[in-house]
Motif scaffolding. Structure first.
Motif, PDB file in Angstrom:
ATOM      1  N   LEU A   5      -3.109 -12.605  12.879  1.00 37.08           N
ATOM      2  CA  LEU A   5      -2.601 -11.710  13.814  1.00 37.08           C
ATOM      3  C   LEU A   5      -2.573 -12.080  15.449  1.00 37.08           C
ATOM      4  O   LEU A   5      -3.252 -12.911  15.698  1.00 37.08           O
ATOM      5  CB  LEU A   5      -3.551 -10.608  14.111  1.00 37.08           C
ATOM      6  N   ALA A   6      -1.456 -12.155  15.918  1.00 39.28           N
ATOM      7  CA  ALA A   6      -0.851 -12.670  17.049  1.00 39.28           C
ATOM      8  C   ALA A   6      -1.134 -11.875  18.266  1.00 39.28           C
ATOM      9  O   ALA A   6      -0.165 -11.086  18.243  1.00 39.28           O
ATOM     10  CB  ALA A   6       0.572 -13.254  16.839  1.00 39.28           C
ATOM     11  N   GLN A   7      -2.186 -11.842  18.844  1.00 35.39           N
ATOM     12  CA  GLN A   7      -2.381 -11.040  19.891  1.00 35.39           C
ATOM     13  C   GLN A   7      -2.042 -11.264  21.311  1.00 35.39           C
ATOM     14  O   GLN A   7      -2.486 -12.253  21.845  1.00 35.39           O
ATOM     15  CB  GLN A   7      -3.924 -10.766  20.033  1.00 35.39           C
ATOM     16  N   PRO A  40       2.161  -7.343  17.674  1.00 35.97           N
ATOM     17  CA  PRO A  40       1.721  -6.033  18.150  1.00 35.97           C
ATOM     18  C   PRO A  40       2.995  -4.869  18.507  1.00 35.97           C
ATOM     19  O   PRO A  40       4.099  -5.439  18.330  1.00 35.97           O
ATOM     20  CB  PRO A  40       1.046  -6.372  19.405  1.00 35.97           C
ATOM     21  N   GLU A  41       2.566  -3.875  18.588  1.00 37.25           N
ATOM     22  CA  GLU A  41       3.278  -2.670  18.786  1.00 37.25           C
ATOM     23  C   GLU A  41       4.095  -3.034  19.966  1.00 37.25           C
ATOM     24  O   GLU A  41       3.726  -3.158  21.143  1.00 37.25           O
ATOM     25  CB  GLU A  41       2.593  -1.444  18.895  1.00 37.25           C
ATOM     26  N   LEU A  42       5.553  -2.881  19.973  1.00 36.93           N
ATOM     27  CA  LEU A  42       6.320  -2.900  21.156  1.00 36.93           C
ATOM     28  C   LEU A  42       6.108  -4.034  22.094  1.00 36.93           C
ATOM     29  O   LEU A  42       6.114  -3.906  23.235  1.00 36.93           O
ATOM     30  CB  LEU A  42       6.241  -1.497  21.721  1.00 36.93           C
ATOM     31  N   VAL A 180      -1.783  -2.795  10.858  1.00 35.69           N
ATOM     32  CA  VAL A 180      -1.397  -1.917  12.056  1.00 35.69           C
ATOM     33  C   VAL A 180      -1.222  -2.492  13.351  1.00 35.69           C
ATOM     34  O   VAL A 180      -1.849  -2.525  14.091  1.00 35.69           O
ATOM     35  CB  VAL A 180      -2.812  -1.067  12.291  1.00 35.69           C
ATOM     36  N   PRO A 181       0.180  -2.644  13.817  1.00 37.85           N
ATOM     37  CA  PRO A 181       0.511  -2.837  14.833  1.00 37.85           C
ATOM     38  C   PRO A 181       0.403  -2.019  15.980  1.00 37.85           C
ATOM     39  O   PRO A 181       0.341  -0.705  15.804  1.00 37.85           O
ATOM     40  CB  PRO A 181       2.046  -3.409  15.048  1.00 37.85           C
ATOM     41  N   ILE A 210      -3.441  -5.068  14.731  1.00 40.80           N
ATOM     42  CA  ILE A 210      -3.007  -5.993  15.550  1.00 40.80           C
ATOM     43  C   ILE A 210      -2.691  -5.384  16.989  1.00 40.80           C
ATOM     44  O   ILE A 210      -1.639  -4.460  17.045  1.00 40.80           O
ATOM     45  CB  ILE A 210      -1.566  -6.681  15.137  1.00 40.80           C
ATOM     46  N   ASN A 211      -3.428  -5.767  18.063  1.00 37.58           N
ATOM     47  CA  ASN A 211      -3.335  -5.004  19.202  1.00 37.58           C
ATOM     48  C   ASN A 211      -2.722  -6.057  20.303  1.00 37.58           C
ATOM     49  O   ASN A 211      -3.119  -7.336  20.067  1.00 37.58           O
ATOM     50  CB  ASN A 211      -4.783  -4.570  19.619  1.00 37.58           C
TER      51      ASN A 211
END
Length: 268
Positions: A5-7, A40-42, A180-181, A210-211
């Motif tokens: 997961l790339a935070q 992550p999301e957007l 879950v992005p 993934i946040n």
């Protein structure tokens, strides 16, 4: 299968700069043996940069999706490419199947190791509380799990975590790994940690949440990306700074856990 997961840190700056950071993260993860990398999301625009949504929106054949496709192929990894603002009309013009009501969508894509587009997921539940997302975007309509390295993988996005009926649909579709992005902000740390763990426990699958991190005028993202096993045990996690969260997953473990504790079979 090794999952990273790339935070990433988000801001309302250049999409190209954000994509450069994403590629650097994927390159480092691939060098560490990652098979699948999730963003992550957007991440390329910043979730809370609502005024920029229309400016950065593009169809699935656009340059941002094309760059992400190339990143997966160049580094020989599966890439859950976070999400981006999709122009549904442009996607339709390019021959993609999109919701009938058009507009813009918060769209997650998965590219296989060769860069081929395997699935598209448009966020189903649009957040309205102190957010313009529900006003600016069109909700998705379909769930499209895909196969990768022995897993049936499903995805949902951020606010979707609060609606467990969606993940139950994915269980019925055979999903064994949920990605879950997200762009989850402070102060709702307990909500983030509880909901992600609960979705893993109740569905007896692996879950990668993934946040992003970073501050906007209206919110600060809380990070804490985490990989959970099918018992809900955290295998790897991060704080609220940019980080890589990596864990090795075994598809047979999902089968073993579900046989040992057959709660899904006991549903009525």
């Amino acid at each position: 299968m090794r999952l990273t997961l790339a935070q990433l840190e988000q801001d309302a700056g250049s999409v190209d700069t954000a994509l450069d950071a994403a590629e650097s993260a994927v390159e480092d993860a691939a060098a560490d043996g990652a098979d699948l990398v999730a963003l992550p999301e957007l991440f390329a625009v910043g979730y809370f940069a609502f005024e920029s949504y229309a400016r950065v929106a593009e169809g699935l054949d656009g340059p941002t999706f094309g760059r992400l496709r190339d990143i997966a192929a160049d580094h020989d990894v599966g890439l859950l490419a976070g999400s981006h603002v999709e122009d549904l009309e442009a996607s339709a013009d390019a021959g993609y199947d999109v919701p009938d009501n058009g507009g813009l969508a918060n769209t997650t894509t998965f590219f296989d190791r060769d860069g081929s587009l395997q699935t598209t997921y448009r966020k189903h539940h649009l957040f309205g509380y102190e957010s313009a997302e529900a006003r600016l975007l069109t909700a998705g309509e379909h769930l499209e799990p895909f196969e990768f390295d022995g897993f049936t993988v499903g995805t949902c996005t951020c606010y979707d975590l609060r609606f467990p009926e969606l993940t139950r649909e994915l269980v019925d579709d055979g999903v064994t790994l949920l990605l879950v992005p997200s762009a989850w902000p402070y102060p709702r740390v307990e909500h983030w940690q509880t909901l992600t763990r609960a979705r893993a426990i109740e569905n007896l699958w692996y879950l990668g949440a993934i946040n992003g991190v970073g501050a906007f005028d209206s919110a600060t993202l809380l990070g804490r990306s985490t990989v959970y096993d099918p018992w809900g045990t955290a295998l790897a996690s991060a704080g609220d700074r940019p980080a890589h969260v990596t864990a090795d997953l075994d598809p047979d473990e999902v089968t073993r856990v579900r046989e040992e504790f057959p709660a899904l079979a006991d549903r009525r």
